[in-house]
Design a protein around this motif. Structure first.
Motif, mmCIF file in Angstrom:
data_model
loop_
_atom_site.group_PDB
_atom_site.id
_atom_site.type_symbol
_atom_site.label_atom_id
_atom_site.label_comp_id
_atom_site.label_asym_id
_atom_site.label_seq_id
_atom_site.Cartn_x
_atom_site.Cartn_y
_atom_site.Cartn_z
ATOM 1 N N VAL A 317 46.307 58.318 36.299
ATOM 2 C CA VAL A 317 46.368 56.974 35.730
ATOM 3 C C VAL A 317 45.066 56.235 36.001
ATOM 4 N N ASN A 318 44.871 55.144 35.289
ATOM 5 C CA ASN A 318 43.715 54.275 35.483
ATOM 6 C C ASN A 318 44.207 52.974 36.100
ATOM 7 N N CYS A 319 43.765 52.668 37.289
ATOM 8 C CA CYS A 319 44.223 51.470 37.998
ATOM 9 C C CYS A 319 43.180 50.364 37.914
ATOM 10 N N GLU A 320 43.608 49.186 37.503
ATOM 11 C CA GLU A 320 42.747 48.014 37.433
ATOM 12 C C GLU A 320 43.316 46.925 38.338
ATOM 13 N N PHE A 321 42.454 45.961 38.696
ATOM 14 C CA PHE A 321 42.862 44.910 39.619
ATOM 15 C C PHE A 321 42.593 43.527 39.046
ATOM 16 N N ALA A 322 43.589 42.665 39.141
ATOM 17 C CA ALA A 322 43.424 41.240 38.903
ATOM 18 C C ALA A 322 43.626 40.573 40.252
ATOM 19 N N ILE A 323 42.596 39.917 40.743
ATOM 20 C CA ILE A 323 42.551 39.573 42.166
ATOM 21 C C ILE A 323 42.503 38.074 42.385
ATOM 22 N N GLY A 324 43.285 37.615 43.350
ATOM 23 C CA GLY A 324 43.211 36.253 43.831
ATOM 24 C C GLY A 324 42.725 36.249 45.268
ATOM 25 N N LYS A 325 42.544 35.081 45.809
ATOM 26 C CA LYS A 325 42.032 34.951 47.169
ATOM 27 C C LYS A 325 43.109 35.369 48.171
ATOM 28 N N PRO A 326 42.796 36.277 49.106
ATOM 29 C CA PRO A 326 43.791 36.709 50.089
ATOM 30 C C PRO A 326 43.926 35.694 51.224
ATOM 31 N N ALA A 327 44.494 34.547 50.900
ATOM 32 C CA ALA A 327 44.593 33.453 51.874
ATOM 33 C C ALA A 327 45.901 32.712 51.692
ATOM 34 N N MET A 328 46.375 32.101 52.771
ATOM 35 C CA MET A 328 47.618 31.334 52.731
ATOM 36 C C MET A 328 47.384 29.907 52.245
ATOM 37 N N ASP A 329 46.164 29.406 52.411
ATOM 38 C CA ASP A 329 45.847 28.055 51.978
ATOM 39 C C ASP A 329 44.345 27.941 51.787
ATOM 40 N N GLY A 330 43.883 26.732 51.488
ATOM 41 C CA GLY A 330 42.452 26.502 51.329
ATOM 42 C C GLY A 330 42.017 26.481 49.875
ATOM 43 N N PRO A 331 40.791 26.010 49.613
ATOM 44 C CA PRO A 331 40.280 25.907 48.240
ATOM 45 C C PRO A 331 40.152 27.273 47.587
ATOM 46 N N GLY A 332 40.400 27.293 46.279
ATOM 47 C CA GLY A 332 40.255 28.526 45.521
ATOM 48 C C GLY A 332 41.436 29.471 45.606
ATOM 49 N N ARG A 333 42.475 29.114 46.370
ATOM 50 C CA ARG A 333 43.601 30.036 46.540
ATOM 51 C C ARG A 333 44.425 30.160 45.264
ATOM 52 N N HIS A 334 44.517 29.091 44.500
ATOM 53 C CA HIS A 334 45.341 29.115 43.283
ATOM 54 C C HIS A 334 44.497 29.566 42.089
ATOM 55 N N ASN A 335 44.185 30.847 42.090
ATOM 56 C CA ASN A 335 43.380 31.416 41.010
ATOM 57 C C ASN A 335 43.560 32.920 40.991
ATOM 58 N N LEU A 336 43.427 33.518 39.821
ATOM 59 C CA LEU A 336 43.414 34.966 39.664
ATOM 60 C C LEU A 336 42.319 35.329 38.675
ATOM 61 N N GLU A 337 41.529 36.339 39.009
ATOM 62 C CA GLU A 337 40.453 36.790 38.136
ATOM 63 C C GLU A 337 40.804 38.144 37.520
ATOM 64 N N ASN A 338 40.319 38.363 36.294
ATOM 65 C CA ASN A 338 40.422 39.659 35.626
ATOM 66 C C ASN A 338 41.799 39.917 35.033
ATOM 67 N N LEU A 339 42.531 38.860 34.695
ATOM 68 C CA LEU A 339 43.866 39.041 34.150
ATOM 69 C C LEU A 339 43.875 39.643 32.750
ATOM 70 N N GLN A 340 42.727 39.739 32.114
ATOM 71 C CA GLN A 340 42.698 40.331 30.778
ATOM 72 C C GLN A 340 43.136 41.787 30.795
ATOM 73 N N VAL A 341 43.186 42.413 31.974
ATOM 74 C CA VAL A 341 43.644 43.802 32.056
ATOM 75 C C VAL A 341 45.094 43.942 31.580
ATOM 76 N N LEU A 342 45.825 42.848 31.588
ATOM 77 C CA LEU A 342 47.218 42.912 31.127
ATOM 78 C C LEU A 342 47.321 43.307 29.661
ATOM 79 N N GLN A 343 46.279 43.036 28.895
ATOM 80 C CA GLN A 343 46.323 43.361 27.472
ATOM 81 C C GLN A 343 46.336 44.872 27.237
ATOM 82 N N ASP A 344 45.832 45.637 28.188
ATOM 83 C CA ASP A 344 45.809 47.094 28.067
ATOM 84 C C ASP A 344 46.904 47.767 28.892
#
Length: 537
Positions: A317-344
């Motif tokens: 299989v081909n594994c892709e990652f959509a990644i958010g900040k690995p933190a419990m709190d702090g700035p930038g935590r409410h975000n995810l990058e690379n979610l376009q991988v869901l289209q494939d």
């Protein structure tokens, strides 16, 4: 098999893809993925994402060896497929003020009278002849190269005869007079000094040979102190699947990219420029597994990459990652990058904890769910998008809408009930004694439990409270028990109103990943859910 996606964090919607259109003032946002030393508790590297703001005037893209023809037929075909997509990136980058450097090695004589070639010669400083060093960078010390390329890596080796076949850069990539042409690291370094270039993006072919090793390649740029990245979807590798580690050609490419992320430099996607999906070669038929992760408690950005690596090596299989900040709190935590991988993706795997998202990103997740494709949820997925209170937009690189919009990010607290079929109400206390995991009587022969010991196993995961489950379609396969408390469901299958087949487990502590039975359940889940994908198309 269909494509599998593990989702760790948040998804970026089409309107949010083009990071170059964002930023503040004269800057652009670049979403960089890299692999760093992980927490000692897991003893594995971690995948992280970092968004940097770059000045376009201080940024260059080098196109490595995108020749008109290669002696390897497969390589020639993939360059031809990649070139129009890469040219689109370059057109956008050029309009932003970036410097474009064309580096078709061994063909520079063809361009001796081109203005872009004369520009490079005008700035050449011979002092860089002694400063260029394309040997392994310090970060590679002790690293093992991931593929065997001793046969030069042609995947059409029986048909192809080695030798120079190229005469120029492929015509699909346009060269403007304002660009630069050179295959010399010292010439390019001189040009960069005169132009004030600090940030360098490498693209082209081949990642495991020229892109990393030319005098203008990744290693040289790192040694020159540049802020260098690889555009990981605008590249290829010379790899013959009949050589170690005996994997699909495109898996071999990915292993090289993973090596670069861990030991040499970060990577980015063309998506940051075009706002479109990343390039996937037409012959790449591997199922895509998207890992979506954003949580700061269970080291998911370490355990999932290790699991994904094994899936790529052994499950095709081909594994892709959509990644958010690995933190419990702090700035930038409410975000995810690379979610376009869901289209494939044919399978989305969620290991997210209490993240709120821009509405467009949340819509990408909901659109995947509405497609009816399968879902695998792990541990904190039960409260993936329940931030327990309103979360204000942070602003920054996101362009404000001209219309009235909510000042808060979007949430989906019903994800647990509507998709997973769960009823998460917290967890029991942390106990020294392990949670006893047992197979529900009558479920021993279920496909998810193939190869799992009949006596169950012990887990250090503190037990989640989920009784009673809230879907009439739920089938519980494993339960967990601790002293003086009723047993709780810890693994079940569900069907949603969109006809998604869903597997959820409340297990997922970092130590669970060392339990063979737990690993087997997850591998079984991948097969089980992928095999169901065709029914939902």
């Amino acid at each position: 098999m269909a494509a599998i996606i593990f989702i760790f964090g948040s998804i970026t919607p089409p309107a949010m893809y083009a990071q170059t259109s964002a930023g503040t003032g004269n800057t652009i946002n670049v979403s960089m993925q890299k692999r760093v030393k992980g927490d000692a508790a897991v003893d594995n590297y971690a995948i992280v994402n970092e968004i940097q703001q770059w000045d376009p005037k201080q940024t260059a893209i080098i196109i490595c060896d995108m020749w008109d023809k290669h002696w390897c037929k497969g390589a020639t075909a993939r360059v031809a497929e990649m070139a129009p997509k890469l040219n689109e990136v370059l057109t956008i980058a050029r309009s932003k003020g970036m410097l474009i450097v064309h580096a078709p090695s061994d063909c520079i004589g063809y361009y001796k009278n081109h203005p872009a070639r004369k520009t490079v010669l005008k700035y050449y400083d011979k002092k860089y002849d002694k400063l260029i060093d394309n040997s392994n960078v310090p970060g590679e010390k002790g690293a093992t190269w991931p593929i065997d390329q001793s046969d030069e890596g042609c995947d059409d080796m029986i048909q192809c005869t080695q030798g120079k076949a190229w005469t120029k850069q492929i015509d699909a990539i346009k060269i403007e007079d304002s660009d630069a042409i050179s295959d010399s690291g010292s010439e390019i370094a001189s040009l960069f000094e005169k132009k004030g270039i600090k940030n360098v993006i490498l693209s082209g072919v081949h990642t495991n040979m020229c892109v990393i090793g030319r005098t203008f390649g990744l290693r040289s740029m790192v040694r020159l102190g540049k802020n260098v990245v690889l555009m990981r979807d605008m590249t290829d590798a010379m790899y013959n699947s009949r050589r170690a580690p005996y994997v699909n050609h495109f898996t071999g490419v990915r292993l090289v990219v993973d090596y670069i992320e861990q030991y040499v430099c970060p990577t980015i996607l063309s998506t940051d420029f075009t706002g479109k999906k990343q390039l996937r070669f037409k012959d790449d038929k591997r199922p895509v597994v998207a890992f979506i992760t954003a949580e700061g408690e269970y080291h998911a950005n370490q355990t999932l990459p290790r699991f994904a690596h094994e899936l790529m090596l052994h499950e095709g299989v081909n594994c892709e990652f959509a990644i958010g900040k690995p933190a419990m709190d702090g700035p930038g935590r409410h975000n995810l990058e690379n979610l376009q991988v869901l289209q494939d993706a044919s399978l989305a795997v969620f290991f997210v904890r209490r993240v709120a998202l821009e509405p467009q990103k949340m819509d990408m997740i909901k659109n995947y769910i509405k497609s009816g494709k399968p879902v695998l949820g792990i541990r904190t997925a039960s409260h993936s998008f329940d931030a327990k209170g309103n979360v204000a937009r942070e602003g920054g690189g996101i362009t404000q809408s001209s219309e009235n919009v909510s000042g808060f990010l979007a949430q989906w607290p019903e994800f647990d009930e509507e998709i997973l079929g769960g009823n998460y109400k917290g967890h029991y206390g942390h106990l020294e004694e392990k949670t006893k995991i047992a197979i529900v009587p009558g479920m021993e022969k279920h496909p998810l439990l193939k190869g799992v010991g009949s006596n169950g196993f012990g887990s250090v995961s503190w037990l989640y409270q989920n009784r009673p489950l809230r879907s009439a379609a739920v089938q519980v396969l494993l339960t967990g028990t601790i002293p003086n408390e009723p047993s709780e469901p810890v693994l079940w299958v569900n069907r949603t109103k969109y006809n998604n087949k869903v597997v959820y487990t409340s297990l997922g502590h970092w130590e669970d990943w060392n339990i063979p039975d737990f690993q087997q359940v997850l591998v079984n889940s991948i097969h089980y859910l992928l095999n169901d994908t065709g029914k939902n198309k």
